[in-house]
Design an enzyme around this catalytic site. Structure first.
Site: not given
Ligand code: XMP
Length: 507
Positions: A79, A167, A169
Site C-alpha cells: 500500500c 493488503h 496481510e
C-alpha cells in the site's frame, strides 16, 4: 543466528497483522519504526514496508532514505510502502477518483511472476487507500491489475523489489498468505525454522547464560503471559525464580485459591499475598476510573516491592511483557484512551535488571509456547482479565458487598460459558455492576435492586472487538440463574456494543 524479516512500520493499523502473518509462516520477523532500520544486522533476509495513514504528498508523511536498503535486500512495499517506493523513483501517485476500500479482484496478473506463484485466477484482495499509483518508473513493470486499478502490483526490473497496493496481510485477501509466503520463502530464502519448540530451546539456553546463578523475582497475575514466562524461567533456572501473586481483592470468585493451586502443580516457587483489606480501604469512595487504576497500580507496586525486598540478593525482575506491548506505536494523534500497563511502573521503582523472555512473541505464540511447555489447557486458554480486575467493572464506588455481588454473577456467567462450550469461542467475557437500581417483583414482593450487564466479545487482539452473538437460550438461562441466585440483582442486560466506538471494559 535466527534469520529474520524486518517490517518497517509507517503507521498502518495492519502493520502488526503483517508481523503475525510472517510469524505464521514459521519465520521470525521484527516490526521497527520506519526510521529505525537496524543497519548492522547480518541476520536480515528481507524487508517489508507497511501501509500508512498518510499520502506520499503529506508534509508530515513518514519518509526514509531508500539507499540504506535498496539493492541490499529483497523489498516488498505494501500500500503506502508500494506508493512510496514508486514515487521516490519517479513514478506518479494521485488521489484515486473514488477512494478504494474493500474487496477487489486481481482480474489480470503475471502468473509467471514469483510473487504470484500458486495464486488463483481472479483472486480476491483487500484495498484500502485514498491515493493510487497512476504511473510507475521506467525500470518498473506492472504485474497485476483490478477492474479499477491498473497498477495493483509492480516489480522493479533490476532489483528484488515488489510493490502491492492491496493488503495481503488481511484475512479478506484470499491468497494473501500465499503471496507473503512467496516473498518470505521463495524470494528472501527464509528456512521457516521458527517454532515454539525452537523458541523454548533457544530461550532456555539464553536465559541460563543471561542469568547464571542470579536470583529472579516475577509478578504473577493469573493470566497466560506471566504464567508462561514463569514456567519458561522455572525450566531455565529452577528455584532461583521466586514468583509473587498478589490478591488485591478484585479478583474473580475463588480465583486466588484456584490459581495458587495451579501454580503449585506446575512446580513454581510462589508466594501468595492477600492484601485485599488494604485495597478496599484505599478504594473506598473512589469513583473515577483512572483514579481506581492508579490506586491499584501503585499499591500493587508497593506490595510487590516489599515482598521482593524480603528475598535476599535478587538481581532481576522478570515480566510477561509480550510483543504488542513493546512495538513502538506510531500513534498519529497520541491519544491515551486508558492506561493499561498496571505493572508498568515496577522496573523504575525497583532498581532491578529487567528480564522479559516473551517480549518478542504475539499472544497466540505465547499460547503455543505454553502448550510446548506442557501447561494445562485451562491456564493457556484463560480469557484476558484487566490488571485492576473487578474494580473497573464496578461502576461508581467499590464496597466488599458490591464485589461479592459481582463475583457471584460473574461466576455464573463464566461457568455457564464453559458448560455450554462457548468459553473458547469468545475472546473475553465478564459482568459489569451498573450504578442503577430498578424496580422488580419477586413472589409478592416489590424489589428495588441492582442491574448488571453481561459483556462477551470476539476479537483477535483486543484492539477491535465485536459483541459475541451468544445464543438467546444461553443468555436466558444465565439471566435467570443470576437473578435467582445472586442476592441484590433483579435485572440483567446484554451489552451489544462493538469496539470501536465502545471499549471492551466499561471503565
Ligand atoms: P479496552 O477496555 O481498552 O480493553 O477495550 C482492551 C483489553 O485490555 C484489558 N484492559 C486492561 N488490562 N490493565 C490491564 O492489565 C488495565 O487497566 C486494563 N484495562 C483494560 C481489557 O480487559 C481488554 O482485554
Amino acid at each position: 543466528m535466527q534469520e529474520k524479516i524486518i517490517i518497517l512500520d509507517f503507521g498502518s493499523q495492519t502493520t502488526q497483522l503483517i508481523g503475525r502473518r510472517v510469524r505464521e509462516l514459521d519465520t521470525y520477523c521484527e516490526i521497527v519504526p520506519y526510521n529505525k532500520f537496524p543497519k548492522d544486522d547480518d541476520s536480515i533476509k528481507g524487508i517489508i514496508l507497511s501501509g500508512s495513514p498518510f499520502s506520499v504528498y503529506d508534509e508530515s508523511a513518514f519518509k526514509i532514505e531508500l539507499e540504506d536498503i535498496w539493492g541490499k535486500y529483497p523489498i516488498l512495499g505494501i500500500c503506502y510502502g508500494a506508493q512510496f517506493i514508486s514515487y521516490v523513483n519517479g513514478g506518479k501517485v494521485e488521489p484515486a477518483g473514488t477512494r478504494e476500500y474493500g474487496r477487489a479482484h486481481l482480474s489480470k496478473f503475471d502468473e509467471t511472476n514469483i510473487l504470484f506463484k500458486g495464486v488463483r485466477k481472479n483472486t480476491q484482495v483487500w484495498m484500502s487507500h485514498g491515493d493510487t499509483i497512476t504511473a510507475i518508473p521506467d525500470n518498473f513493470v506492472s504485474i497485476a491489475s483490478t477492474d479499477k486499478v491498473a497498477i495493483a502490483a509492480y516489480q522493479a526490473k533490476v532489483e528484488d523489489v515488489w510493490g502491492v497496493q492491496f493488503h495481503p496481510e488481511v484475512f479478506h485477501s484470499e491468497d494473501g498468505t500465499q503471496i507473503l509466503k512467496n516473498f518470505v520463502v521463495d524470494i528472501c530464502g527464509c528456512k521457516q525454522d521458527w517454532s515454539p519448540a525452537s523458541f523454548v530451546e533457544s530461550t532456555v539456553a539464553d536465559l541460563r547464560k543471561q542469568l547464571g546463578e542470579d536470583k529472579v523475582v516475577l509478578a504473577l497475575s493469573g493470566g497466560v503471559d506471566s504464567s508462561v514466562a514463569a514456567v519458561l524461567l522455572n525450566k531455565a533456572i529452577g528455584s532461583n525464580l521466586t514468583c509473587v501473586f498478589v490478591d488485591h481483592g478484585m479478583l474473580r470468585k475463588d480465583e486466588f485459591k484456584r490459581v495458587m493451586a495451579d501454580y503449585e502443580c506446575l512446580g513454581l516457587n510462589v508466594i501468595g499475598v492477600d492484601v485485599s483489606e488494604k485495597f478496599f480501604k484505599e478504594l473506598a469512595g473512589v469513583t473515577e476510573p483512572e483514579a481506581k487504576r492508579k490506586i491499584i497500580g501503585s499499591g500493587f507496586i508497593d506490595v510487590f516491592d516489599q515482598e521482593a525486598h524480603k528475598l535476599k540478593d535478587v538481581k532481576w525482575l522478570a515480566q510477561g511483557t509480550i510483543y504488542p506491548d513493546c512495538i513502538e506505536s506510531l500513534s498519529i494523534t497520541g491519544t491515551v484512551i486508558k492506561s493499561h500497563h498496571n505493572v508498568g511502573g515496577l522496573p523504575e521503582k525497583m532498581n532491578l535488571k529487567l528480564c522479559e523472555p516473551l517480549r518478542l512473541l504475539f499472544k497466540d505464540e505465547v499460547r503455543r509456547v505454553g502448550r510446548q511447555l506442557g501447561m494445562p489447557e485451562h491456564l493457556i486458554t484463560r480469557h484476558p482479565f484487566p490488571g485492576p480486575g473487578l474494580a473497573v467493572r464496578i461502576l461508581g464506588d467499590i464496597t466488599p458487598e458490591k464485589v461479592r455481588i459481582l463475583q457471584d454473577a460473574d461466576d455464573i456467567f463464566i461457568q455457564g460459558l464453559r458448560d455450554w462450550k462457548l468459553y473458547d469461542q469468545v475472546w473475553q467475557a465478564g459482568v459489569i455492576l451498573l450504578p442503577v437500581q430498578s424496580v422488580g417483583v419477586m413472589g409478592d414482593e416489590r424489589t428495588y435492586e441492582r442491574a448488571v450487564a453481561l459483556r462477551a466479545v470476539t476479537s483477535t487482539d483486543a484492539m477491535t472487538a465485536d459483541w459475541a452473538h451468544l445464543p438467546y437460550d444461553f443468555l436466558g438461562k444465565v439471566s435467570n440463574d443470576i437473578i435467582n441466585k445472586v442476592k441484590g440483582v433483579n435485572r440483567v442486560t446484554y451489552d451489544i456494543s462493538s469496539k470501536p466506538p465502545s471499549t471492551i471494559e466499561w471503565e
